[in-house]
Design a protein around this motif. Structure first.
Motif, PDB file in Angstrom:
ATOM      1  N   MET A 316      -1.107   3.007  22.829  1.00  0.00           N
ATOM      2  CA  MET A 316      -0.443   2.102  21.916  1.00  0.00           C
ATOM      3  C   MET A 316       0.110   2.150  20.581  1.00  0.00           C
ATOM      4  N   LYS A 317       1.332   1.885  20.289  1.00  0.00           N
ATOM      5  CA  LYS A 317       1.869   2.258  18.871  1.00  0.00           C
ATOM      6  C   LYS A 317       1.337   1.107  17.405  1.00  0.00           C
ATOM      7  N   ASP A 318       1.511   1.624  16.218  1.00  0.00           N
ATOM      8  CA  ASP A 318       1.049   0.621  15.214  1.00  0.00           C
ATOM      9  C   ASP A 318       2.544  -0.463  15.127  1.00  0.00           C
ATOM     10  N   LEU A 319       3.112   0.280  14.710  1.00  0.00           N
ATOM     11  CA  LEU A 319       4.786  -0.242  15.114  1.00  0.00           C
ATOM     12  C   LEU A 319       5.863  -0.195  15.591  1.00  0.00           C
ATOM     13  N   VAL A 449      21.115  -6.403   3.987  1.00  0.00           N
ATOM     14  CA  VAL A 449      20.487  -5.590   4.244  1.00  0.00           C
ATOM     15  C   VAL A 449      19.406  -6.913   4.196  1.00  0.00           C
ATOM     16  N   GLN A 450      18.622  -6.343   5.652  1.00  0.00           N
ATOM     17  CA  GLN A 450      17.381  -7.832   5.566  1.00  0.00           C
ATOM     18  C   GLN A 450      16.144  -7.225   6.325  1.00  0.00           C
ATOM     19  N   TRP A 451      15.619  -5.622   6.430  1.00  0.00           N
ATOM     20  CA  TRP A 451      14.568  -5.266   5.899  1.00  0.00           C
ATOM     21  C   TRP A 451      15.008  -4.081   4.980  1.00  0.00           C
ATOM     22  N   ARG A 457       7.034   1.341   6.181  1.00  0.00           N
ATOM     23  CA  ARG A 457       6.388  -0.029   5.987  1.00  0.00           C
ATOM     24  C   ARG A 457       6.846  -1.004   5.687  1.00  0.00           C
ATOM     25  N   LEU A 458       6.722  -2.119   6.137  1.00  0.00           N
ATOM     26  CA  LEU A 458       8.308  -3.398   6.053  1.00  0.00           C
ATOM     27  C   LEU A 458       8.325  -3.942   4.850  1.00  0.00           C
ATOM     28  N   ILE A 459       9.332  -4.030   4.250  1.00  0.00           N
ATOM     29  CA  ILE A 459       9.296  -5.134   3.030  1.00  0.00           C
ATOM     30  C   ILE A 459      11.040  -6.032   3.764  1.00  0.00           C
ATOM     31  N   LEU A 466       5.615  -8.026   1.856  1.00  0.00           N
ATOM     32  CA  LEU A 466       4.729  -6.681   2.625  1.00  0.00           C
ATOM     33  C   LEU A 466       4.723  -7.605   4.033  1.00  0.00           C
ATOM     34  N   VAL A 467       5.113  -6.906   5.004  1.00  0.00           N
ATOM     35  CA  VAL A 467       4.817  -6.960   6.363  1.00  0.00           C
ATOM     36  C   VAL A 467       3.856  -5.935   7.096  1.00  0.00           C
ATOM     37  N   ASP A 468       2.685  -5.790   6.509  1.00  0.00           N
ATOM     38  CA  ASP A 468       1.756  -4.145   6.685  1.00  0.00           C
ATOM     39  C   ASP A 468       1.313  -4.523   7.800  1.00  0.00           C
TER      40      ASP A 468
END
Length: 473
Positions: A316-319, A449-451, A457-459, A466-468
């Protein structure tokens, strides 16, 4: 009266073995749904149970730093069960579940209906050691105050905690043992690309991993609960590695003739404090106690045990950000499409690391982002030449202009955006992402820029959110 009826109905469902996770919410002890449980958290509970007459609470001994370690005894039956938790101080899930078990039994004591009484109370003597390593719990550390892994002390017995556990086993002479742990959330269940939320094992008792009668019984206990776990956790049940460890307590107890079951509580989607694993631990304890009492686990062969997929320690990975386009060095067009996989060390407490570039299709992700059509950009540095009070609106504007990070003196930036910022980060200003370094960059689509990925950490620029990917596991 209505409350008592409701409690009795919930308790009857639990004790009948037909409970769902929702049925256990009635017995979830408050204050223990967190990542670190210390002696101070359980001390009031211990004090409460010391005043009750349906169980016995004694001080088994003291830790290196003189924190008390308790032994709780319930029942007077001939079949003896010993369960211990938090021998690794940073593994608190089962400690919470053991106190949930006491809450179930307390509810049984408070009802005037004999139908609620679990039959196993007549046949079993249950011994619980909640929090064997209170010094490690205080530090949120695997190790005790001497830096020793208590679960590697069964042979030398150099720690007071290990000595107390061995002393208890030799004095009680349990027939069964529940060895209760947490495992790293990056363990997957075989090739399912899903987390191993519960992993089980009947530890080996010798190097050859032979099956003696006590280990056979432990395997049967696991076979017996596999259908329940398969229903509750489709493709998320794993089998822990059974390599023999002469220094470990589970293997040592197995060699002593104790039918020992290892329970490892693992990660789950959007369940930061492992509350589903906590509820399933309670279900496992109640199921096994009933089966040990009536002997019904002996009706199961080992096929269920052997069919449990082995843990995948790096499953598994976090993201995972998939299908990111990398541009050629001369800017003439796309060079490659890659997946980027991130983990946050220390079970989410450490910094985010980019530890896979390329094909991440073999991994499961707690969170994922499909970046098809998006292009990797390291972004520019916004120089801090004077004080900057950063609002969310201003920050998103800077990100949209291609600034991914700030350079200069950190004291000049006041971040009021509610979003993560990167100041003088490592691994930026590179054409392509770099392993162990690039956790701050931008993703563009048709030049916009989209992300923004800031410190891993994703913005999402569309709504400045914030999509944490790390707060929920």
């Amino acid at each position: 009266m209505l409350k008592r009826v409701s409690l009795w109905l919930a308790l009857s469902t639990v004790l009948s073995g037909l409970a769902t996770a929702a049925d256990y919410s009635e017995f979830t002890v408050p204050g223990l749904a967190k990542g670190q449980i210390t002696h101070g958290d359980i001390a009031p509970l211990i004090h409460y149970y010391q005043q009750q007459d349906w169980l016995e609470v004694t001080e088994l001994g003291r830790s290196v730093e003189q924190r008390p370690i308790y032994l709780i005894k319930i029942g007077q039956g001939e079949r003896k069960v010993l369960a211990w938790s938090q021998m690794h101080g940073d593994e608190p899930t089962a400690t919470a579940a053991l106190f949930d078990l006491l809450a179930v039994l307390q509810a049984q004591q408070q009802t005037d209906s004999t139908q609620a009484s679990p039959a196993w109370l007549d046949n079993i003597s249950l011994y619980l050691i909640p929090m064997l390593n209170p010094d490690g719990a205080e530090r949120n550390s695997r190790f005790n105050a001497l830096g020793i892994d208590v679960n590697r002390d069964a042979l030398a017995l150099q720690t007071p905690e290990g000595q107390l556990l061995m002393q208890a086993a030799k004095q009680i002479k349990p027939h069964y043992g529940f060895n209760l742990h947490d495992q790293n959330r990056y363990h997957g269940a075989g090739d399912s690309k899903k987390p191993a939320t519960i992993s089980l094992l009947a530890p080996a008792y010798n190097e050859a991993r032979e099956i003696n009668p006590s280990r056979h019984a432990a395997m049967q206990l696991i076979s017996a609960v596999k259908p329940m776990l398969d229903k509750a956790l489709p493709q998320q049940l794993g089998r822990y590695d059974d390599e023999y460890s002469i220094r470990s307590f589970g293997d040592t107890f197995s060699a002593m003739g104790i039918s020992t079951v290892l329970v490892e509580s693992g990660g789950q989607y959007n369940d930061r404090f492992r509350q589903q694993a906590r509820q399933l631990n309670l279900q496992l304890y109640l199921s096994w106690l009933a089966m040990i009492s009536n002997g019904s686990y002996r009706d199961y062969d080992l096929s269920g045990y052997n069919s449990i997929p082995m843990n995948n320690s790096n499953g598994m990975k976090d993201l995972i950000i998939s299908d990111v386009t990398l541009q050629r060095a001369d800017g003439s067009g796309p060079l490659a499409k890659v997946d980027l996989a991130f983990t946050a060390g220390g079970n989410g407490r450490g910094p985010v690391v980019l530890n896979e570039i390329g094909d991440a299709s073999i991994y499961g992700g707690y969170h994922s982002l499909d970046a098809s059509g998006m292009v990797y950009s390291a972004g520019k540095a916004y120089p801090l030449t004077g004080p900057l009070n950063l609002s969310a609106e201003r920050y998103v504007q800077l990100l949209a202009e291609g600034y991914s990070h700030f350079s200069g003196e950190a004291r000049l930036l006041t971040n009021n955006s509610g979003l993560p910022v990167a100041i003088n980060p490592r691994g930026v200003n590179t054409l392509w992402p770099q392993r162990q370094l690039s956790t701050t960059f931008l993703l563009t689509l048709e030049g916009a820029v989209q992300w923004a990925v800031i410190n891993g950490r994703l913005i999402r620029l569309a709504d400045a959110s914030l999509v944490d990917a790390y707060s929920g596991n």
